[in-house]
Design an enzyme around this catalytic site. Structure first.
Site, mmCIF file in Angstrom:
data_model
loop_
_atom_site.group_PDB
_atom_site.id
_atom_site.type_symbol
_atom_site.label_atom_id
_atom_site.label_comp_id
_atom_site.label_asym_id
_atom_site.label_seq_id
_atom_site.Cartn_x
_atom_site.Cartn_y
_atom_site.Cartn_z
ATOM 1 N N ALA A 85 -62.388 25.161 0.767
ATOM 2 C CA ALA A 85 -62.483 23.764 0.312
ATOM 3 C C ALA A 85 -63.676 23.052 0.953
ATOM 4 O O ALA A 85 -63.973 23.292 2.123
ATOM 5 C CB ALA A 85 -61.192 23.032 0.642
ATOM 6 N N PRO A 86 -64.354 22.213 0.173
ATOM 7 C CA PRO A 86 -64.061 21.774 -1.198
ATOM 8 C C PRO A 86 -64.640 22.676 -2.297
ATOM 9 O O PRO A 86 -64.568 22.329 -3.470
ATOM 10 C CB PRO A 86 -64.699 20.397 -1.256
ATOM 11 C CG PRO A 86 -65.865 20.487 -0.333
ATOM 12 C CD PRO A 86 -65.433 21.401 0.784
ATOM 13 N N GLY A 87 -65.263 23.800 -1.931
ATOM 14 C CA GLY A 87 -65.654 24.781 -2.936
ATOM 15 C C GLY A 87 -67.123 24.852 -3.275
ATOM 16 O O GLY A 87 -67.511 25.625 -4.157
ATOM 17 N N ASP B 140 -57.746 28.777 1.225
ATOM 18 C CA ASP B 140 -57.694 27.574 2.049
ATOM 19 C C ASP B 140 -56.241 27.288 2.397
ATOM 20 O O ASP B 140 -55.337 27.527 1.581
ATOM 21 C CB ASP B 140 -58.300 26.367 1.334
ATOM 22 C CG ASP B 140 -58.756 25.304 2.322
ATOM 23 O OD1 ASP B 140 -59.927 25.351 2.737
ATOM 24 O OD2 ASP B 140 -57.940 24.443 2.687
ATOM 25 N N CYS C 37 -71.107 23.388 10.371
ATOM 26 C CA CYS C 37 -72.012 22.242 10.286
ATOM 27 C C CYS C 37 -71.953 21.471 11.600
ATOM 28 O O CYS C 37 -71.859 20.253 11.633
ATOM 29 C CB CYS C 37 -71.690 21.345 9.087
ATOM 30 S SG CYS C 37 -69.988 20.719 9.042
ATOM 31 N N ASP D 82 -66.789 29.720 6.676
ATOM 32 C CA ASP D 82 -67.352 28.369 6.816
ATOM 33 C C ASP D 82 -66.353 27.600 7.668
ATOM 34 O O ASP D 82 -65.515 26.867 7.163
ATOM 35 C CB ASP D 82 -67.539 27.735 5.438
ATOM 36 C CG ASP D 82 -68.258 26.400 5.500
ATOM 37 O OD1 ASP D 82 -68.857 26.099 6.547
ATOM 38 O OD2 ASP D 82 -68.213 25.655 4.509
#
Length: 445
Positions: free
Chosen positions: A268-270, A289, A387, A334
């Site tokens: 998510a969010p894809g 997810d 991130c 991620d």
């Protein structure tokens, strides 16, 4: 004799006062109650019938105040004879007023009138004269507003996070602190199955909207001026998506080939899942997810761009619940992280994160690597991404994993932006790029 009910008093607030009052409520919700900016802003929007112009103003004010929250607080202190205590809504309103007047360059008379009037809408009539006097004083004595040299105050960061960046980035930290208070560009990802980035840029140009390509990210376009997502031509049909350029480097690093089994472990969010399927639609992708509601967003994203994947709602580390036993050729982690690399897009992160959060997130990242590594096929490739711009959530996590797994190989990322950092690659936030960390791990055949 029964008298008819007295009619309600007319709303005598100055034009623009309601949106200023709403901004104060949003800021208080974030800073006092710990709500995310997205949630607080959505709640305020649902409670007020603002038109498009006021909605844009509300967003501009709350994002701006939270980007510069600490500096605005310091400036307030210079304007006041006594500190304001136990009135968080009034404090937030005062910061809104200062930000409008001195950062947004809103006409002074409009700021003073609307912000002063907003005090009564906050049930703080007593504060109207204070707001008026303080804003007028800031007009007369602008020299008092010049912030100190301390970058943590000047660029509005909590001390613990500014110190962590100085430790990890050295002399580059001050530039990162400054970038964290800047507004990020709006970057698009063009669906290569529909058209090239150059073709979409030409389409935008014919509409009077300018954009530029990024050689380092072939599907990326940076808009010269941001706008509403739904107004982008072809967005509803999946021709284009909004995705930062740094995030667009994940799909090339994975280098997915037709027919390969691919796991997107925290999907998510894809956006990354959609990107890699746009590049290789014949991949067999499992998008995983733990949050079923967030997984619904992945489904909507994939449907919009016209690709398909197997969606699974499960904790990635609980492999007994969801893994069928067949190894994956490619795995993308991620990983959940502090988000410190995207603070310019989400300024509430600066004020909501705590030191303990970073330690807990790093532990989760380690667990994801340890659990998913056995699922990687011989000759397969795993990409670990965050991130975050903190080494505790990047270089240190990967280094610890490699110490425990000498069989793992770590080929160089060699990305077109950023620099090597340990076994991976880090990108500093600024300009066209958000802050990111990538590492590639591979299993020998």
């Amino acid at each position: 004799m029964k008298h008819p009910p007295r009619p309600a008093a007319p709303n005598r607030s100055a034009p623009g006062a309601p949106v200023r009052a709403a901004a104060a409520h949003v800021i208080q919700a974030v800073m006092q109650h710990g709500r995310s900016l997205d949630d607080a802003l959505a709640f305020a929007t649902s409670r007020n019938r603002f038109d498009a112009r006021d909605h844009a103003l509300l967003s501009a004010m709350v994002y701006g105040v939270l980007r510069h929250y600490r500096r605005l607080g310091w400036q307030l202190e210079q304007m006041m004879d006594r500190p304001l205590r136990d009135a968080p809504l009034v404090d937030a309103l005062l910061r809104v007023g200062l930000y409008q007047m001195h950062d947004m360059r809103t006409p002074d008379h409009a700021v003073v009138s609307a912000t002063t009037s907003a005090a009564s809408l906050l049930q703080a009539e007593w504060a109207g004269s204070l707001v008026n006097a303080l804003l007028r004083r800031s007009q007369r004595e602008p020299e008092r507003l010049e912030p100190p040299e301390d970058p943590a105050i000047r660029h509005s960061w909590p001390n613990w996070l500014a110190d962590a960046l100085r430790h990890d980035w050295g002399e580059a930290a001050d530039a990162i602190l400054a970038e964290g208070s800047a507004q990020a560009p709006m970057t698009l990802r063009v669906n290569r199955r529909r058209m090239s980035a150059d073709d979409y840029r030409a389409r935008l140009s014919r509409m009077g909207r300018e954009a530029r390509t990024l050689p380092e990210a072939p599907e990326a376009l940076v808009l010269e001026q941001a706008g509403e997502v739904d107004a982008l031509p072809g967005f509803a049909r999946g021709s284009v998506s909004v995705q930062d350029a740094s995030a667009q480097l994940a799909a090339p690093l994975l280098d997915v080939q037709p027919g390969q089994r691919v796991l997107d472990a925290c999907s998510a969010p894809g956006g990354k899942a959609a990107h890699l399927l746009e590049r290789c639609p014949k991949a067999q992708l499992t998008a995983l997810d733990s949050d079923r509601a967030r997984l619904q967003r992945v489904d909507e994203t994939l449907r919009r761009v016209g690709v398909q994947a197997t969606l699974v709602a499960a904790d990635a580390t609980d492999t007994a619940r969801w893994w069928d036993g067949a190894p994956f050729d490619r795995i993308l982690i991620d990983a959940p992280c502090s988000g410190t690399g995207v603070i310019r897009r989400h300024p509430d992160i600066k004020w909501l994160r705590r030191v303990g959060d970073v330690r807990a997130l790093a532990k989760t990242q380690q667990q994801l690597l340890e659990t998913l590594w056995p699922l990687l096929a011989p000759g397969g490739r795993m990409v670990f991404a965050t991130c975050s711009i903190l080494r505790a959530e990047g270089r240190d996590v990967v280094a610890h994993f490699l110490e425990r797994h000498p069989e793992a190989e770590s080929p160089s990322c060699d990305l077109p932006v950023g620099a090597a950092d340990g076994a991976g690659w880090r990108i500093a936030p600024g300009g066209d790029w958000d802050g990111f960390y990538y590492a590639v791990l591979s299993r020998p055949r």
